[in-house]
Design a protein around this motif. Structure first.
Motif, PDB file in Angstrom:
ATOM      1  N   THR A 139      40.064  39.062  20.922  1.00 54.42           N
ATOM      2  CA  THR A 139      39.327  39.569  22.052  1.00 54.42           C
ATOM      3  C   THR A 139      38.530  38.811  22.815  1.00 54.42           C
ATOM      4  N   HIS A 140      38.210  37.628  22.061  1.00 51.87           N
ATOM      5  CA  HIS A 140      37.194  36.693  22.879  1.00 51.87           C
ATOM      6  C   HIS A 140      38.294  35.484  23.217  1.00 51.87           C
ATOM      7  N   GLU A 141      39.516  35.345  22.718  1.00 57.39           N
ATOM      8  CA  GLU A 141      40.367  34.240  23.104  1.00 57.39           C
ATOM      9  C   GLU A 141      41.061  34.848  24.302  1.00 57.39           C
ATOM     10  N   LEU A 142      41.409  35.839  24.223  1.00 54.34           N
ATOM     11  CA  LEU A 142      42.281  36.517  25.441  1.00 54.34           C
ATOM     12  C   LEU A 142      41.475  37.371  26.539  1.00 54.34           C
ATOM     13  N   ASP A 143      40.250  36.922  26.265  1.00 52.97           N
ATOM     14  CA  ASP A 143      39.102  37.523  27.463  1.00 52.97           C
ATOM     15  C   ASP A 143      39.769  37.245  28.761  1.00 52.97           C
ATOM     16  N   PRO A 144      40.349  38.146  29.853  1.00 51.69           N
ATOM     17  CA  PRO A 144      40.948  37.764  31.114  1.00 51.69           C
ATOM     18  C   PRO A 144      40.097  36.942  31.897  1.00 51.69           C
ATOM     19  N   PHE A 145      38.672  37.044  31.832  1.00 52.05           N
ATOM     20  CA  PHE A 145      37.619  36.049  32.539  1.00 52.05           C
ATOM     21  C   PHE A 145      37.596  34.839  32.030  1.00 52.05           C
ATOM     22  N   LYS A 146      38.176  34.558  30.878  1.00 47.09           N
ATOM     23  CA  LYS A 146      38.274  33.078  30.352  1.00 47.09           C
ATOM     24  C   LYS A 146      39.148  32.204  30.768  1.00 47.09           C
ATOM     25  N   PRO A 147      38.893  31.044  31.226  1.00 49.28           N
ATOM     26  CA  PRO A 147      39.938  30.127  32.063  1.00 49.28           C
ATOM     27  C   PRO A 147      40.688  29.677  30.739  1.00 49.28           C
ATOM     28  N   ILE A 148      41.855  29.170  31.186  1.00 53.50           N
ATOM     29  CA  ILE A 148      43.003  28.636  30.346  1.00 53.50           C
ATOM     30  C   ILE A 148      42.544  27.159  30.172  1.00 53.50           C
ATOM     31  N   PRO A 194      53.444  27.563  40.848  1.00 56.92           N
ATOM     32  CA  PRO A 194      53.989  26.503  40.285  1.00 56.92           C
ATOM     33  C   PRO A 194      54.000  26.536  38.809  1.00 56.92           C
ATOM     34  N   ILE A 195      54.969  26.012  38.049  1.00 54.06           N
ATOM     35  CA  ILE A 195      55.142  25.936  36.682  1.00 54.06           C
ATOM     36  C   ILE A 195      53.896  25.311  36.067  1.00 54.06           C
ATOM     37  N   GLY A 196      53.315  25.786  34.888  1.00 51.52           N
ATOM     38  CA  GLY A 196      52.250  24.997  34.247  1.00 51.52           C
ATOM     39  C   GLY A 196      51.099  24.950  34.848  1.00 51.52           C
ATOM     40  N   ALA A 197      50.639  25.431  36.027  1.00 47.89           N
ATOM     41  CA  ALA A 197      49.480  25.652  36.844  1.00 47.89           C
ATOM     42  C   ALA A 197      48.570  26.905  36.071  1.00 47.89           C
ATOM     43  N   PRO A 198      47.517  26.436  35.962  1.00 43.63           N
ATOM     44  CA  PRO A 198      46.684  27.745  35.563  1.00 43.63           C
ATOM     45  C   PRO A 198      46.321  28.461  36.721  1.00 43.63           C
ATOM     46  N   LEU A 199      46.333  29.767  36.492  1.00 44.46           N
ATOM     47  CA  LEU A 199      46.386  30.804  37.609  1.00 44.46           C
ATOM     48  C   LEU A 199      44.925  31.632  37.393  1.00 44.46           C
ATOM     49  N   ARG A 200      44.141  31.379  38.062  1.00 41.45           N
ATOM     50  CA  ARG A 200      42.946  32.123  38.458  1.00 41.45           C
ATOM     51  C   ARG A 200      42.903  33.242  39.452  1.00 41.45           C
ATOM     52  N   PHE A 201      43.113  34.412  38.902  1.00 40.74           N
ATOM     53  CA  PHE A 201      43.527  35.620  39.960  1.00 40.74           C
ATOM     54  C   PHE A 201      42.049  36.430  40.208  1.00 40.74           C
ATOM     55  N   GLU A 202      41.666  36.598  41.168  1.00 35.72           N
ATOM     56  CA  GLU A 202      40.382  37.544  41.611  1.00 35.72           C
ATOM     57  C   GLU A 202      41.103  38.635  42.472  1.00 35.72           C
ATOM     58  N   LEU A 203      40.720  39.913  41.781  1.00 36.31           N
ATOM     59  CA  LEU A 203      41.363  41.166  42.327  1.00 36.31           C
ATOM     60  C   LEU A 203      40.373  42.039  42.607  1.00 36.31           C
ATOM     61  N   THR A 204      40.954  42.858  43.611  1.00 40.00           N
ATOM     62  CA  THR A 204      40.039  44.044  44.040  1.00 40.00           C
ATOM     63  C   THR A 204      41.276  44.906  44.674  1.00 40.00           C
ATOM     64  N   SER A 205      40.685  46.286  45.100  1.00 32.68           N
ATOM     65  CA  SER A 205      41.415  47.521  45.763  1.00 32.68           C
ATOM     66  C   SER A 205      41.248  47.410  46.966  1.00 32.68           C
ATOM     67  N   GLY A 206      42.152  47.769  47.939  1.00 33.91           N
ATOM     68  CA  GLY A 206      41.648  48.145  49.376  1.00 33.91           C
ATOM     69  C   GLY A 206      41.783  49.572  49.578  1.00 33.91           C
ATOM     70  N   SER A 207      42.121  50.236  48.156  1.00 34.14           N
ATOM     71  CA  SER A 207      42.506  51.715  48.334  1.00 34.14           C
ATOM     72  C   SER A 207      41.794  52.383  46.929  1.00 34.14           C
ATOM     73  N   VAL A 208      42.772  53.167  46.390  1.00 29.89           N
ATOM     74  CA  VAL A 208      42.230  53.665  44.894  1.00 29.89           C
ATOM     75  C   VAL A 208      42.491  52.822  43.834  1.00 29.89           C
ATOM     76  N   MET A 209      42.058  52.887  42.628  1.00 28.09           N
ATOM     77  CA  MET A 209      42.040  52.161  41.442  1.00 28.09           C
ATOM     78  C   MET A 209      43.481  51.961  41.084  1.00 28.09           C
ATOM     79  N   THR A 210      44.001  50.900  40.620  1.00 29.18           N
ATOM     80  CA  THR A 210      45.223  50.749  40.021  1.00 29.18           C
ATOM     81  C   THR A 210      45.212  49.419  38.976  1.00 29.18           C
ATOM     82  N   ALA A 211      46.363  49.174  38.435  1.00 32.52           N
ATOM     83  CA  ALA A 211      46.301  48.059  37.665  1.00 32.52           C
ATOM     84  C   ALA A 211      47.366  47.065  37.762  1.00 32.52           C
ATOM     85  N   PHE A 212      46.980  45.955  37.899  1.00 34.34           N
ATOM     86  CA  PHE A 212      47.772  44.663  37.825  1.00 34.34           C
ATOM     87  C   PHE A 212      48.354  44.253  36.534  1.00 34.34           C
ATOM     88  N   PHE A 213      50.019  44.118  36.596  1.00 31.06           N
ATOM     89  CA  PHE A 213      50.309  43.643  35.179  1.00 31.06           C
ATOM     90  C   PHE A 213      51.712  43.036  35.462  1.00 31.06           C
TER      91      PHE A 213
END
Length: 303
Positions: A111-120, A156-175
């Motif tokens: 749970t701590h290792e895979l925290d979505p806020f934790k940088p790679i 790009p391959i191998g690059a750490p990706l830092r996504f910042e996400l919001t919604s312009g409408s209703v709530m949904t989920a990014f996967f």
């Protein structure tokens, strides 16, 4: 007799096939293409293996007991007054307690290792991608490259990706199942997700929470490419004739299903912040059809 056995076999095969089809699972989670996805697959397999330590013996014993104590077996010992065994109690309590303790420890750790806020952890600089979920499409903003895309994500391959996400409408989920991780998008809020693509290829991304009529088509392609190909793609995209600013965003935010990916030159690098802070008001979300009563928006849709 043969026909009866044949029909029974067909029935069993049909039941198994129907179960597999109704499960809706194409096993992409078991074929990860990124560091986070690999960790999540390991966690899934480990949890299943631990649970099978209990499940498999129970299934085996169910058949073994039914066979041993069948009516035709006169040698089976009949003990109508049997009620308790310390040995059996020790086994049925000790094993589940040990498994639960192991699962609890693994869950706490991952749970701590895979925290979505934790940088790679990597020596490479992370690339920021801003994501906006709309009805019914995905908008990706690359603030450093000054480009934007709809329903197409190129990294790009191998690059750490830092996504910042919001919604312009209703709530949904990014996967993106093969890269790992799922996170909700909500208007007026910004969530984060850190991923990495380790294999060149195209992987499906989707909305994993129902958000209205166009939800089934709210999917996108994730293209993991070489660093050279990404640089060339970004340079060409930055020359696009289509410009994304506040005015064009408001047109894009209107409810629609986009069947063709689009590329824009990002004229306003602060656009994501304006959407997240609701400086640009969020879309009203799915609307009722005209022949149905429509409640007051102020009373039924709070952001």
């Amino acid at each position: 007799m043969r026909l009866k056995k044949y029909n029974k076999s067909i029935g069993m095969l049909s039941l198994i096939a129907g179960t597999v089809l109704l499960s809706g699972c194409d096993m992409v989670l078991m074929n990860p293409k990124g560091a986070i996805g690999v960790e999540q697959r390991t966690l899934i397999i480990t949890a299943i293996a631990l649970m099978l330590i209990v499940v498999v013996p129970v299934i085996f014993m169910a058949f073994a007991f039914a066979w041993k104590y069948r009516a035709s077996n006169k040698d089976a010992k009949y003990s109508p007054n049997w009620a308790h065994s310390n040995k059996i109690e020790a086994v049925v309590w000790t094993i589940p307690i040990i498994i639960i303790a192991i699962l609890g420890t693994i869950t706490w750790k991952t749970t701590h290792e895979l925290d979505p806020f934790k940088p790679i952890v990597t020596d490479k600089k992370p690339m920021t991608i801003e994501v906006v979920s709309l009805d019914w499409k995905w908008l990706f903003l690359y603030p450093d490259q000054r480009i934007a895309t709809v329903n197409s994500l190129t990294v790009p391959i191998g690059a750490p990706l830092r996504f910042e996400l919001t919604s312009g409408s209703v709530m949904t989920a990014f996967f993106i199942p093969q890269l790992g991780g799922m996170i909700y998008t909500m208007n007026g809020m910004v969530t984060q997700l850190n991923l990495r693509g380790d294999h060149v290829g195209t992987y499906k991304g989707l909305a994993s929470q129902f958000s209205g009529d166009g939800f089934p088509d709210m999917m996108f392609d994730t293209n993991v490419v070489s660093q050279v190909d990404f640089s060339n793609w970004a340079a060409n995209a930055a020359k696009s004739d289509q410009v994304l600013d506040e005015a064009s965003y408001e047109q894009l935010a209107a409810q629609s299903v986009e069947t063709t990916p689009k590329t824009y030159r990002l004229a306003d690098p602060e656009l994501f912040g304006k959407i997240a802070s609701q400086h640009i008001p969020p879309a009203p979300g799915p609307q009722l059809s005209e022949n149905k009563s429509r409640p007051e928006r102020g009373a039924s849709h709070a952001h």
